[in-house]
Design a protein around this motif. Sequence first.
Motif: not given
Length: 368
Positions: A266-287
Amino acid sequence: MDLTASPPIKRARRQSLTPVEEEDITGIRAILSDEFDRDIKLVKAHSCQLETKQQLQAVIQELSQKLPHFHHLKRVHDRSVLICPSSDIEASETLEQHLQRFAFSEHVLRALCQEVRVVEVPERMPRLRVQYEKTLRHWPCKFHPNHYSESLRNGSNFSSEQRRFHKRVAQLLVRLSRDVNAGGPVGICVDPRQPSIVAIAGGEASRSPHEHCSMLLVDYVARSQQGGATATDLTFAEDPEAGAKTTLRGIPTAYYEYLNKDEDCKHLEFGAETGRTDEVKQQQQGQGADNLAKFGPYLCTGYDVYLLQEPCLMCSMALVHSRAKRVFFLRTSENGALVTRFQLHTVRELNHHYEVFQFTTKQDAKLT
């Protein structure tokens, strides 16, 4: 590139055929390059004893220009100076004749040929402090401590909480193999940031290498990223809702349902992060600290791979090309490429390297 030439083949003891049970798993150890385990080989070198310290500057200046050896060693120890490896001097010549080839000035040549003796020095720079301390018995060596390498060697790289999580996943490998995959190999891919299970795959060692567990696991990770090339009759878990930020596409239904019905999971988490848009990638590039945190999922970048069996050479290379972050395995394999027959992850020429860890068992303790 000849992957069978370096490092040398290393044969581990054969794994007993006795099945490993969940309660048998006791710990985890890093599989490091032989450079961390072997004592540093000693080589012979010619040295001389300078009569005065005033000679030192001129001697070292010419030596560094004309015989630039021993970059990993201190060239001077007290008033003793390393000249060159003894193997460089031909059997038919003296040290003086050898040095005359390099046009040393007369006063430096005279100084280098005084009180000559042959000493044994370390062949290479130490990687760990324990190696460094041994080299000091022979000749002072340059050493740059690497605290992370030391932690890998002594087992302090994981916190207690991290160790518990890794052990739980290893126990899952045993259970999924036994209860879902009829005793066959199983692999689990985890996004360590959550942590969350990205994909699960079961294979058969007797099948074509293209259908080995690791190869299928990589393909199922690709399915979570709208890819995947393996034709299969398996059904995969469905995403809980449209537009969710995570996807279950890399987890076969049989494994997902088994884990969801088990109270211990029950403690397990499931799922892969879905792909990000180019806009989100640019916003998070330095993080974030790595490409997974910055840009989102791409192949196995930043992911941990847990395997019941040590992967073969083809599977190990697939994990290199998939850019896995770390590979954990429980049982050695007769044709394993991470410790049994080879240490693929230590080949320097590869353009990507992952860390490798093996789970230890009660059986290992009895054999040591």
